[in-house]
Design a protein around this motif. Sequence first.
Motif, PDB file in Angstrom:
ATOM      1  N   UNK A 289       0.907  -1.254   0.166  1.00  0.00           N
ATOM      2  CA  UNK A 289      -0.017  -0.175  -0.005  1.00  0.00           C
ATOM      3  C   UNK A 289       0.662   1.358  -0.015  1.00  0.00           C
ATOM      4  N   UNK A 290       0.390   1.894  -0.751  1.00  0.00           N
ATOM      5  CA  UNK A 290       0.994   3.568  -0.715  1.00  0.00           C
ATOM      6  C   UNK A 290       0.141   4.411   0.112  1.00  0.00           C
ATOM      7  N   UNK A 291       0.936   4.828   1.207  1.00  0.00           N
ATOM      8  CA  UNK A 291       0.314   6.041   2.123  1.00  0.00           C
ATOM      9  C   UNK A 291       1.053   7.189   2.320  1.00  0.00           C
ATOM     10  N   UNK A 292       0.536   8.023   2.781  1.00  0.00           N
ATOM     11  CA  UNK A 292       1.128   9.395   3.021  1.00  0.00           C
ATOM     12  C   UNK A 292       1.211   9.694   4.471  1.00  0.00           C
ATOM     13  N   UNK A 293       2.339   9.669   5.098  1.00  0.00           N
ATOM     14  CA  UNK A 293       2.450  10.077   6.347  1.00  0.00           C
ATOM     15  C   UNK A 293       3.633  11.242   6.589  1.00  0.00           C
ATOM     16  N   UNK A 294       3.252  11.887   7.354  1.00  0.00           N
ATOM     17  CA  UNK A 294       3.867  13.452   7.627  1.00  0.00           C
ATOM     18  C   UNK A 294       4.204  14.062   6.154  1.00  0.00           C
ATOM     19  N   UNK A 295       3.195  13.987   5.413  1.00  0.00           N
ATOM     20  CA  UNK A 295       3.304  14.700   4.097  1.00  0.00           C
ATOM     21  C   UNK A 295       4.383  14.021   3.281  1.00  0.00           C
ATOM     22  N   UNK A 296       4.801  12.619   3.394  1.00  0.00           N
ATOM     23  CA  UNK A 296       5.542  11.887   2.747  1.00  0.00           C
ATOM     24  C   UNK A 296       5.109  10.699   2.168  1.00  0.00           C
ATOM     25  N   UNK A 297       5.148  10.401   0.805  1.00  0.00           N
ATOM     26  CA  UNK A 297       4.444   9.094   0.274  1.00  0.00           C
ATOM     27  C   UNK A 297       5.402   7.819   0.395  1.00  0.00           C
ATOM     28  N   UNK A 298       4.998   6.763   1.074  1.00  0.00           N
ATOM     29  CA  UNK A 298       5.726   5.713   1.290  1.00  0.00           C
ATOM     30  C   UNK A 298       5.050   4.507   1.011  1.00  0.00           C
ATOM     31  N   UNK A 299       5.652   3.570   0.803  1.00  0.00           N
ATOM     32  CA  UNK A 299       5.049   2.116   0.509  1.00  0.00           C
ATOM     33  C   UNK A 299       5.296   1.197   1.510  1.00  0.00           C
ATOM     34  N   UNK A 300       4.274   0.552   1.969  1.00  0.00           N
ATOM     35  CA  UNK A 300       4.214  -0.384   3.171  1.00  0.00           C
ATOM     36  C   UNK A 300       3.806  -1.722   2.588  1.00  0.00           C
ATOM     37  N   UNK A 301       4.627  -2.678   2.847  1.00  0.00           N
ATOM     38  CA  UNK A 301       4.337  -4.111   2.399  1.00  0.00           C
ATOM     39  C   UNK A 301       3.933  -4.812   3.704  1.00  0.00           C
ATOM     40  N   UNK A 302       2.504  -5.151   3.386  1.00  0.00           N
ATOM     41  CA  UNK A 302       1.683  -5.922   4.592  1.00  0.00           C
ATOM     42  C   UNK A 302       1.695  -7.636   4.320  1.00  0.00           C
ATOM     43  N   UNK A 303       2.418  -8.392   5.143  1.00  0.00           N
ATOM     44  CA  UNK A 303       2.525  -9.446   4.819  1.00  0.00           C
ATOM     45  C   UNK A 303       1.394 -10.571   4.652  1.00  0.00           C
ATOM     46  N   UNK A 304       1.136 -11.474   3.925  1.00  0.00           N
ATOM     47  CA  UNK A 304      -0.083 -12.521   4.191  1.00  0.00           C
ATOM     48  C   UNK A 304      -0.039 -13.031   5.729  1.00  0.00           C
ATOM     49  N   UNK A 305      -1.733 -13.129   5.820  1.00  0.00           N
ATOM     50  CA  UNK A 305      -1.823 -13.863   7.159  1.00  0.00           C
ATOM     51  C   UNK A 305      -2.103 -12.868   8.426  1.00  0.00           C
ATOM     52  N   UNK A 306      -1.945 -11.641   8.035  1.00  0.00           N
ATOM     53  CA  UNK A 306      -2.431 -10.427   9.135  1.00  0.00           C
ATOM     54  C   UNK A 306      -3.874 -10.663   9.347  1.00  0.00           C
ATOM     55  N   UNK A 307      -4.254  -9.930  10.479  1.00  0.00           N
ATOM     56  CA  UNK A 307      -5.505 -10.221  11.000  1.00  0.00           C
ATOM     57  C   UNK A 307      -5.843  -8.883  11.746  1.00  0.00           C
ATOM     58  N   UNK A 308      -6.952  -8.275  12.207  1.00  0.00           N
ATOM     59  CA  UNK A 308      -7.293  -6.980  12.936  1.00  0.00           C
ATOM     60  C   UNK A 308      -6.472  -7.144  14.078  1.00  0.00           C
ATOM     61  N   UNK A 309      -5.624  -5.947  14.318  1.00  0.00           N
ATOM     62  CA  UNK A 309      -4.981  -5.845  15.658  1.00  0.00           C
ATOM     63  C   UNK A 309      -3.341  -5.968  15.160  1.00  0.00           C
TER      64      UNK A 309
END
Length: 295
Positions: free
Chosen positions: A157-177
Amino acid sequence: MANQDYYSILGVSKSASAEELKRAYRKLALQYHPDRNKTKEAEEKFKEINKAYEVLGDPQKRQTYDQFGAAAFEGPGAGAGGQGPFSGNPFAGGGQYGPFSYTYTSGGNNGQDFDFGGFSDPFDIFEQFFGGGFRQARRPVYSLTISFADAVKGVEREVTIENKKQKIKIPAGVDTGSRIRFETYDVVLDVIPDKHFQREGADIITEEEITFPQAVLGMQLEVRTVDDSVKIKIPSGTQPGTLIRLSGKGMPRLRSSGRGDHYVKIKIVVPKNVNKRQKELLEEFDKSTDNKKWF
């Protein structure tokens, strides 16, 4: 809180399993944690849920609570070694309940003290869910919502944090929390539930409907899993509520190799209306059967 119901505070039934209690606590703790929710109401709510889980999360304390109620953990005989009505109870004495005993002062909050009810240091509990290092880091926390399908496969996912665009890799198998450490901050995930797949940890449960004749005679049934569709054999004489296990067809395990299982729960559908001929055949079948208890 002496007159409050700890189960109601966590939003679970009295028959809730330890895993259900933990999931309920984790969801509420993330919602009302004072580092994320600055309202006075959230602070009070956080005290309540920590105290409720501190008792119900311990099998012995839960047994005491079920027998005597919240009064067993209130008053001078409960937390300070006094001579209250439950002072003879080994779970009611002493000034500490496991790791839960003191007031936490939140850094970066103008020195304001948050009293969590004299029970739980929230960071001790959070470390049980998310691993070590949470206490020391005090890192900014951001929330991110993803779909169930993204939780199965993993996603970038590409997100904007502190006015900076960054890509975050989310691994398979995650759950709420699930909590992901990324550079100078953490991301806590919220996974949108799926209407078809019910998730229990790494395991998946689905319900499949078949007719009464199919249950009696047996059949092949195509079942949709989180990855693809597979054909399974429904044995003749299958009973309502039968669980068929598909090994390794569940969710990827987040912190280990392998996958969970997929359980197919069989539901037998009884027709509400039958025509005359069908009724005659059923009556004939009934008369020819010695054992009337088909199920």
